[in-house]
Design an enzyme around this catalytic site. Structure first.
Site, PDB file in Angstrom:
ATOM      1  N   ASP A   1       0.815  -1.224   0.000  1.00  0.00           N
ATOM      2  CA  ASP A   1       0.000   0.000   0.000  1.00  0.00           C
ATOM      3  C   ASP A   1       0.851   1.277   0.000  1.00  0.00           C
ATOM      4  OD1 ASP A   1      -2.285  -1.686   0.235  1.00  0.00           O
ATOM      5  OD2 ASP A   1      -1.925  -1.814   2.392  1.00  0.00           O
TER       6      ASP A   1
ATOM      7  N   LYS B   1       2.234   1.842  -5.216  1.00  0.00           N
ATOM      8  CA  LYS B   1       2.934   1.243  -6.368  1.00  0.00           C
ATOM      9  C   LYS B   1       2.103   1.353  -7.651  1.00  0.00           C
ATOM     10  CE  LYS B   1       3.261  -2.712  -4.233  1.00  0.00           C
ATOM     11  NZ  LYS B   1       2.865  -2.350  -2.865  1.00  0.00           N
TER      12      LYS B   1
ATOM     13  N   GLY C   1      -4.137  -4.823  -3.839  1.00  0.00           N
ATOM     14  CA  GLY C   1      -5.113  -3.860  -4.341  1.00  0.00           C
ATOM     15  C   GLY C   1      -4.356  -2.643  -4.807  1.00  0.00           C
ATOM     16  N   HIS C   2      -4.400  -2.375  -6.105  1.00  0.00           N
ATOM     17  CA  HIS C   2      -3.640  -1.242  -6.643  1.00  0.00           C
ATOM     18  C   HIS C   2      -4.609  -0.183  -7.160  1.00  0.00           C
ATOM     19  CE1 HIS C   2       0.043  -4.036  -7.326  1.00  0.00           C
ATOM     20  NE2 HIS C   2      -0.100  -3.681  -6.077  1.00  0.00           N
TER      21      HIS C   2
ATOM     22  N   GLN D   1       2.419  -6.173  -2.674  1.00  0.00           N
ATOM     23  CA  GLN D   1       2.860  -6.247  -1.272  1.00  0.00           C
ATOM     24  C   GLN D   1       4.154  -5.431  -1.056  1.00  0.00           C
ATOM     25  OE1 GLN D   1       1.962  -9.686  -2.665  1.00  0.00           O
ATOM     26  NE2 GLN D   1      -0.092  -8.997  -2.201  1.00  0.00           N
TER      27      GLN D   1
HETATM   28  P1  IMP Z   1      -2.322 -12.899   2.779  1.00  0.00           P
HETATM   29  O1  IMP Z   1      -1.330 -12.600   1.696  1.00  0.00           O
HETATM   30  O2  IMP Z   1      -3.713 -12.571   2.404  1.00  0.00           O
HETATM   31  O3  IMP Z   1      -2.156 -14.254   3.355  1.00  0.00           O
HETATM   32  O4  IMP Z   1      -1.976 -11.904   3.991  1.00  0.00           O
HETATM   33  C1  IMP Z   1      -0.747 -11.979   4.692  1.00  0.00           C
HETATM   34  C2  IMP Z   1      -0.359 -10.612   5.202  1.00  0.00           C
HETATM   35  O5  IMP Z   1      -0.038  -9.765   4.117  1.00  0.00           O
HETATM   36  C3  IMP Z   1      -1.462  -9.898   5.977  1.00  0.00           C
HETATM   37  O6  IMP Z   1      -0.847  -9.131   6.996  1.00  0.00           O
HETATM   38  C4  IMP Z   1      -2.083  -9.000   4.922  1.00  0.00           C
HETATM   39  O7  IMP Z   1      -2.734  -7.906   5.490  1.00  0.00           O
HETATM   40  C5  IMP Z   1      -0.843  -8.603   4.141  1.00  0.00           C
HETATM   41  N1  IMP Z   1      -1.082  -8.237   2.744  1.00  0.00           N
HETATM   42  C6  IMP Z   1      -1.262  -9.070   1.713  1.00  0.00           C
HETATM   43  N2  IMP Z   1      -1.393  -8.384   0.569  1.00  0.00           N
HETATM   44  C7  IMP Z   1      -1.290  -7.092   0.894  1.00  0.00           C
HETATM   45  C8  IMP Z   1      -1.310  -5.885   0.118  1.00  0.00           C
HETATM   46  O8  IMP Z   1      -1.431  -5.874  -1.106  1.00  0.00           O
HETATM   47  N3  IMP Z   1      -1.170  -4.722   0.833  1.00  0.00           N
HETATM   48  C9  IMP Z   1      -0.982  -4.717   2.172  1.00  0.00           C
HETATM   49  N4  IMP Z   1      -0.936  -5.805   2.915  1.00  0.00           N
HETATM   50  C10 IMP Z   1      -1.083  -6.988   2.281  1.00  0.00           C
END
Ligand code: IMP
Length: 431
Positions: free
Chosen positions: A15, A18, A42-43, A225
């Protein structure tokens, strides 16, 4: 932009903005490639006053000359992808999209498993987005995952699904003791249909990208991420389940690039974190609430309020090192405007020791204390003033903003060459 390859990665917890930076550079390239992550990302891209929220489709999709490529290193929920394609088509976007046959497919039992795992992991969990990411990646490693190409091979798909379905559903029912209603046949039919709907986009993207690379086409890799969420180098186990540092591009896109790349780490001027982990610079005060509101720090994917805090340069230093950053793009400087003073974390104190590089141990992070440097803040910027700064370039920025940027450069040993003063393409300074 002279390099043939540009890689954009997150340098914090995701977040960072990007999507905007990718969109900014996408006009100059032939391909925009997603190489890891899934629809946990989420972009947000703002173009011509229109806001687009993308989860799987690369942010280059808004340019008709760009091929958007979803690489083998991603994990794909076909239902979500089809909805995203339909939404974009409905808004008049002409999609030039390719999806790797080798990318793994998120199945309904992965999403159910993510829910079950979240309860099981308790405080050691990451606070998953519950999109099925960890379970699909686990199935990939177990070697009974379903890949996108399988959806076009009905017999082979059935053979694989039988194994994967029984494995996952048995764990759900017998270990976690949760119900799972969907039958294998239902899933089989549903996913064969998804395969047909996506057929025209599915390709050997690794080969296509290799040929484009050989021809000298310009390629931009859009990371999802961020540094501390990387499966190996992030704050494990509070991470996601794919690697997101720049070095992952060859694995996640299937081409052995041997050219130097421009590697841009996106750094938000403060930190946000959605999910669970130690967060040393977190602002739990009214100041934090105000920052969350002003920065609209709510998850693009889940709508969850994001935790917010001061910029942490130990984290950014790790990103410079692990991703080999050539540049930093700093975003959301406008959100910090109006503060009298701004704190920046430069090191941690752990068990009486001064620590300037990210420790591997979460146990240590639980005991760490942030050490700050306080810098002077800057005034609010009107839209008119922002326009002038962009027109007149970096040197015209307020003295305090330049001090802040130069402080980051000195502490991280990486140039800050892109400065974002707002969500629009036109609110960006390139030094
Ligand atoms: P998962 O990838 O859904 O298993 O989440 C694992 C961790 O990564 C959690 O803390 C999520 O909130 C975080 N996370 C996954 N994708 C994103 C992203 O695109 N932005 C921010 N945090 C993310």
């Amino acid at each position: 932009m002279n390099n043939q390859l540009t890689i954009i990665v997150g340098s914090q917890w995701g977040d960072e903005g990007k999507g905007k930076i990718t969109d900014f550079f996408a006009s100059q390239v032939d391909y925009v490639v997603r190489f890891q992550g899934g629809n946990n990302a989420g972009h947000t891209v703002v173009a011509k006053n229109e806001t687009y929220k993308l989860h799987l489709i690369p942010s280059g999709v808004l340019y008709s000359h760009v091929t958007s490529l979803i690489g083998n290193g991603t994990v794909i929920d076909p239902k979500v992808l089809i909805e995203e394609i339909e939404r974009l088509k409905g808004r008049g976007i002409d999609l030039n999209l390719k999806i790797s046959e080798r990318a793994h497919v998120i199945m309904p039992y992965h999403i159910a498993m993510d829910e079950a795992l979240s309860g099981h992991q308790g405080v050691l969990g990451a606070g998953s987005t519950k999109r099925g990411i960890a379970p699909v990646c686990a199935d990939k490693s177990y070697r009974h995952g379903i890949r996108v190409g399988d959806l076009l091979e009905p017999e082979f798909f059935k053979e694989k699904l039988e194994k994967a379905y029984n494995f996952n559903v048995n764990i759900l029912r017998k270990v976690f003791e949760v119900p799972f209603e969907k039958s294998m046949e239902e899933i089989y039919q549903e996913f064969c249909e998804y395969g047909q709907k996506l057929k025209s986009f599915i390709a050997d993207t690794e080969l296509e990208l290799f040929e484009a690379y050989k021809k000298g086409n310009k390629i931009l890799f859009e990371g999802a991420q961020g540094m501390s969420l990387d499966l190996d180098h992030g704050m494990y186990p509070h991470t996601t389940s794919t690697n997101n540092i720049a070095g992952h591009i060859s694995v996640g896109a299937g081409v052995g690039f041997n050219t130097s790349a421009r590697i841009i780490g996106v750094v938000k001027a403060y930190v946000s974190r959605v999910g669970n982990s130690p967060f040393l610079t977190e602002l739990l005060s009214a100041e934090g609430d105000a920052l969350r509101e002003k920065g609209n720090e709510y998850g693009t994917t889940t709508g969850r309020p994001r935790r917010v805090g001061w910029l942490d340069l130990v984290q950014v230093r790790q990103s410079v090192r692990c991703s080999g950053l050539t540049d930093i793009a700093i975003t959301k400087l406008d959100i910090l405007a109006g503060m009298k003073e701004i704190k920046v974390c430069v090191a941690y104190e752990i068990d009486g020791e001064l620590i300037t590089e990210m420790p591997s141990s979460v146990a240590k992070m639980r005991r760490a204390r942030p050490l700050y440097k306080t810098l002077a803040g800057w005034e609010e910027m009107s839209k008119e003033e922002t326009k002038k700064y962009v027109l007149n370039g970096y040197q015209s920025l307020p003295h305090q903003v330049k001090k802040y940027i130069e402080f980051i450069e000195k502490e991280t040993a990486c140039p800050v060459s892109i400065i974002s003063l707002g969500p629009g393409r036109e609110e960006t300074i390139v030094r």
